[in-house]
Motif scaffolding. Structure first.
Motif, PDB file in Angstrom:
ATOM      1  N   GLY A  88       0.995  -1.298  -0.095  1.00 49.95           N
ATOM      2  CA  GLY A  88       0.059   0.180  -0.047  1.00 49.95           C
ATOM      3  C   GLY A  88       0.862   1.234   0.020  1.00 49.95           C
ATOM      4  O   GLY A  88       2.142   1.130   0.050  1.00 49.95           O
ATOM      5  N   ARG A  89       0.223   2.300   0.198  1.00 53.42           N
ATOM      6  CA  ARG A  89       0.775   3.680   0.047  1.00 53.42           C
ATOM      7  C   ARG A  89       1.384   3.936   1.445  1.00 53.42           C
ATOM      8  O   ARG A  89       1.212   3.432   2.431  1.00 53.42           O
ATOM      9  CB  ARG A  89      -0.144   4.864  -0.110  1.00 53.42           C
ATOM     10  N   LEU A  90       2.758   4.430   1.339  1.00 57.30           N
ATOM     11  CA  LEU A  90       3.503   4.661   2.565  1.00 57.30           C
ATOM     12  C   LEU A  90       3.289   6.024   2.900  1.00 57.30           C
ATOM     13  O   LEU A  90       3.942   6.771   2.687  1.00 57.30           O
ATOM     14  CB  LEU A  90       5.004   4.320   2.342  1.00 57.30           C
ATOM     15  N   ALA A  91       2.149   6.059   3.763  1.00 58.92           N
ATOM     16  CA  ALA A  91       1.818   7.453   4.220  1.00 58.92           C
ATOM     17  C   ALA A  91       1.326   7.551   5.268  1.00 58.92           C
ATOM     18  O   ALA A  91       0.899   6.347   5.919  1.00 58.92           O
ATOM     19  CB  ALA A  91       0.649   8.009   3.023  1.00 58.92           C
ATOM     20  N   LEU A  92       0.985   8.627   6.159  1.00 60.03           N
ATOM     21  CA  LEU A  92       0.540   8.883   7.451  1.00 60.03           C
ATOM     22  C   LEU A  92      -0.795   8.124   7.507  1.00 60.03           C
ATOM     23  O   LEU A  92      -1.117   7.486   8.727  1.00 60.03           O
ATOM     24  CB  LEU A  92       0.357  10.254   7.656  1.00 60.03           C
ATOM     25  N   GLU A  93      -1.496   8.286   6.785  1.00 59.82           N
ATOM     26  CA  GLU A  93      -3.143   7.878   6.883  1.00 59.82           C
ATOM     27  C   GLU A  93      -2.891   6.299   6.911  1.00 59.82           C
ATOM     28  O   GLU A  93      -4.300   5.533   7.474  1.00 59.82           O
ATOM     29  CB  GLU A  93      -4.035   8.347   5.923  1.00 59.82           C
ATOM     30  N   LYS A  94      -2.022   5.696   6.716  1.00 61.40           N
ATOM     31  CA  LYS A  94      -2.277   4.018   6.579  1.00 61.40           C
ATOM     32  C   LYS A  94      -1.507   3.561   7.626  1.00 61.40           C
ATOM     33  O   LYS A  94      -1.633   2.124   7.972  1.00 61.40           O
ATOM     34  CB  LYS A  94      -0.960   3.697   5.442  1.00 61.40           C
ATOM     35  N   ASN A  95      -1.244   4.149   8.846  1.00 51.68           N
ATOM     36  CA  ASN A  95      -1.085   3.651  10.205  1.00 51.68           C
ATOM     37  C   ASN A  95       0.186   2.643  10.185  1.00 51.68           C
ATOM     38  O   ASN A  95       0.032   1.648  10.764  1.00 51.68           O
ATOM     39  CB  ASN A  95      -2.442   2.946  10.976  1.00 51.68           C
ATOM     40  N   LEU A  96       1.139   3.128   9.313  1.00 51.13           N
ATOM     41  CA  LEU A  96       2.359   2.275   9.467  1.00 51.13           C
ATOM     42  C   LEU A  96       3.030   2.044  10.676  1.00 51.13           C
ATOM     43  O   LEU A  96       3.643   0.840  10.818  1.00 51.13           O
ATOM     44  CB  LEU A  96       3.348   2.845   8.326  1.00 51.13           C
ATOM     45  N   GLY A  97       2.928   2.718  11.593  1.00 48.69           N
ATOM     46  CA  GLY A  97       3.633   2.374  12.857  1.00 48.69           C
ATOM     47  C   GLY A  97       3.228   1.284  13.577  1.00 48.69           C
ATOM     48  O   GLY A  97       3.940   0.506  14.039  1.00 48.69           O
ATOM     49  N   LEU A  98       1.716   0.783  13.309  1.00 52.87           N
ATOM     50  CA  LEU A  98       1.340  -0.372  14.072  1.00 52.87           C
ATOM     51  C   LEU A  98       1.994  -1.570  13.051  1.00 52.87           C
ATOM     52  O   LEU A  98       1.975  -2.606  13.582  1.00 52.87           O
ATOM     53  CB  LEU A  98      -0.258  -0.377  13.959  1.00 52.87           C
ATOM     54  N   VAL A  99       2.172  -1.471  11.975  1.00 54.00           N
ATOM     55  CA  VAL A  99       2.635  -2.510  11.144  1.00 54.00           C
ATOM     56  C   VAL A  99       4.079  -2.903  11.666  1.00 54.00           C
ATOM     57  O   VAL A  99       4.307  -3.929  11.869  1.00 54.00           O
ATOM     58  CB  VAL A  99       2.930  -1.944   9.692  1.00 54.00           C
ATOM     59  N   PHE A 100       4.925  -1.801  11.928  1.00 52.55           N
ATOM     60  CA  PHE A 100       6.154  -2.192  12.530  1.00 52.55           C
ATOM     61  C   PHE A 100       5.875  -2.565  14.154  1.00 52.55           C
ATOM     62  O   PHE A 100       6.938  -3.598  14.591  1.00 52.55           O
ATOM     63  CB  PHE A 100       7.124  -0.945  12.669  1.00 52.55           C
ATOM     64  N   GLN A 101       5.140  -2.233  14.911  1.00 50.88           N
ATOM     65  CA  GLN A 101       4.871  -2.643  16.474  1.00 50.88           C
ATOM     66  C   GLN A 101       4.591  -4.249  16.039  1.00 50.88           C
ATOM     67  O   GLN A 101       5.316  -4.920  16.955  1.00 50.88           O
ATOM     68  CB  GLN A 101       3.954  -2.013  16.887  1.00 50.88           C
ATOM     69  N   ALA A 102       3.336  -4.467  15.266  1.00 47.43           N
ATOM     70  CA  ALA A 102       3.245  -5.904  15.275  1.00 47.43           C
ATOM     71  C   ALA A 102       4.171  -6.660  14.801  1.00 47.43           C
ATOM     72  O   ALA A 102       4.394  -7.782  15.245  1.00 47.43           O
ATOM     73  CB  ALA A 102       1.837  -6.091  14.478  1.00 47.43           C
ATOM     74  N   PHE A 103       5.155  -6.352  13.917  1.00 46.53           N
ATOM     75  CA  PHE A 103       6.147  -6.974  13.375  1.00 46.53           C
ATOM     76  C   PHE A 103       7.201  -7.466  14.464  1.00 46.53           C
ATOM     77  O   PHE A 103       7.461  -8.436  14.371  1.00 46.53           O
ATOM     78  CB  PHE A 103       6.852  -6.576  12.034  1.00 46.53           C
ATOM     79  N   ASP A 104       7.579  -6.161  15.235  1.00 45.71           N
ATOM     80  CA  ASP A 104       8.733  -6.541  16.376  1.00 45.71           C
ATOM     81  C   ASP A 104       8.092  -7.434  16.958  1.00 45.71           C
ATOM     82  O   ASP A 104       8.854  -8.285  17.739  1.00 45.71           O
ATOM     83  CB  ASP A 104       8.837  -4.994  16.897  1.00 45.71           C
ATOM     84  N   ALA A 105       6.813  -7.502  17.516  1.00 40.23           N
ATOM     85  CA  ALA A 105       6.278  -8.289  18.573  1.00 40.23           C
ATOM     86  C   ALA A 105       6.333  -9.913  17.815  1.00 40.23           C
ATOM     87  O   ALA A 105       6.633 -10.983  18.677  1.00 40.23           O
ATOM     88  CB  ALA A 105       4.794  -8.297  19.016  1.00 40.23           C
TER      89      ALA A 105
END
Length: 411
Positions: free
Chosen positions: A227-244
């Motif tokens: 998807g688009r790498l932009a603020l509205e896509k909530n990317l921070g949660l992608v990285f949090q979930a992946f780290d877990a």
């Protein structure tokens, strides 16, 4: 003389041929969900022998009308859309569209986007008493909080409501969006979902060489975001979930497919992730199918084509219970969906798949089977029915009027 015998054959009624003006501020080869959807719908209308008049901004200096069967293009002036490199916003063109539709009157006007060009088309169509259908593709009012103009949210909601209520019908992809818009005072809303091309997106596209290129070994997990790498896509949660996930199963690699204003920021922060940039066509299909788990934490989607593309590709999807996931995913059967805005639940669902190869495959196989029932043909049939209903009783014109079969250029 014996009476002659006759055989009667009942032929199906001939489908009326419509002249349809489609107005959009994004269109292929631009890469986004709206462009892809409009391209599919236009292609489907052409295949059904309707005459389509496509009005869109010129995408670049070399962009020229492309004459194809049953399609004419009218290119308008546009300006670059802030923070959306490569996309144009159409400029107002009410006078030009009024002239065009007075000379070549459509049976119905379909407006896909609500920018200046879309508003001009709505005004011109209303002036000429042409029936109008509008699409609600993008939650602009939700985007406002991500781009520093949250104070304008109420004004944006009011503008969009006024825009769509001037149309005879507003088309939305899900029941959830319909409920939301009705709570804002929208009228005449109908649901037309989205389809997926399972000939393109399917598990057979999996590419071991691509997985090796990502640095994955046998038994390791490719965690994918597309998807688009932009603020509205909530990317921070992608990285949090992946780290877990990686804390539970170190043999995991995060792969991001797409581009956007946040790419450089995240690429600098996370050199451990694989950034593949924009992919299209068979290359995109291979990237999907070469993943194992798909994380999609966006809360601003009206549909989210990537969700069903990932399902069709055989991935185990984790998403919030909204948009396409709400409509399509059966929790714990062909994907995992969690309550909206519950970040802890999203992370927990992702962690439950870490290293669980058999569960990933079970969910992915079921997801691919579900996707086979999401036919674009059925979606286009429904879209055609709505336009035919709006166009009555003006559709009894068997042949296209002059001007509908050759490319023209305006502006």
């Amino acid at each position: 003389m014996e009476a002659a015998e006759f055989t009667c054959q009942h032929l199906p009624p001939r489908r009326p041929q419509l002249r349809i003006a489609v107005v959009t501020e994004t269109y292929p080869p631009e890469v986004n969900g709206v462009a892809m959807t409009i391209g599919r719908l236009v292609g489907g209308l052409q295949a059904r022998n309707h005459q389509v008049q496509l009005i869109r901004p010129r995408q670049n200096a070399e962009d020229q009308p492309k004459p194809t069967p049953n399609l004419t293009e009218h290119l308008q002036r546009g300006i670059a859309l802030p923070r959306y490199e490569g996309l144009k916003m159409g400029l107002p063109a009410k006078t030009a569209l009024t002239r065009l539709w007075t000379r070549n009157r459509p049976d119905v006007v379909q407006i896909a986007t609500e920018g200046p060009l879309g508003w001009s088309a709505l005004a011109a169509a209303n002036k000429l008493r042409l029936p109008v259908a509008s699409d609600f593709h993008t939650n602009f009012h939700s985007y406002s909080s991500h781009y520093g103009f949250g104070l304008l949210r109420r004004a944006i909601v009011a503008y969009l409501r006024k825009f769509h209520n001037k149309a005879a019908v507003t088309l939305v992809p899900t029941e959830g969006i319909r409920r939301e818009l009705m709570s804002y005072g929208y009228e005449n809303i109908e649901i037309i979902a989205r389809g997926v091309d399972t000939k393109l997106f399917n598990p057979g596209r999996r590419d071991p060489a691509l997985r090796a290129q990502w640095g994955l070994k046998e038994g390791e997990t490719a965690v994918l975001y597309v998807g688009r790498l932009a603020l509205e896509k909530n990317l921070g949660l992608v990285f949090q979930a992946f780290d877990a996930m990686r804390a539970t199963h170190p043999g995991s690699r995060l792969v991001l497919v797409g581009d956007g204003p946040e790419r450089a920021v995240w690429q600098a922060r996370r050199p451990d992730a694989v950034f593949c940039g924009t992919q299209i066509g068979e290359a995109l299909a291979a990237h999907y199918a070469s993943g194992d788990v798909f994380l999609f934490p966006s809360l601003t989607e009206t549909w989210g084509n990537v969700t069903i593309e990932a399902m069709a590709s055989g991935l185990a999807v984790v998403a919030y219970d909204c948009a396409a996931a709400e409509e399509v995913i059966r929790h714990e059967q062909d994907g995992l969906k969690v309550p909206v805005e519950d970040e802890a639940a999203f992370i927990a669902a992702a962690v439950s798949l870490a290293g669980a190869l058999q569960r990933q495959r079970q969910l992915g196989s079921a997801a691919a089977l579900t996707a086979t029932r999401l036919s674009w043909e059925a979606i286009i049939d429904r879209f055609e029915q709505v336009l035919m209903r709006l166009a009555q009783p003006t559709v009894a014109i068997p042949d296209p009027a002059p001007g509908w079969t050759s490319a023209t250029r305006t502006g």
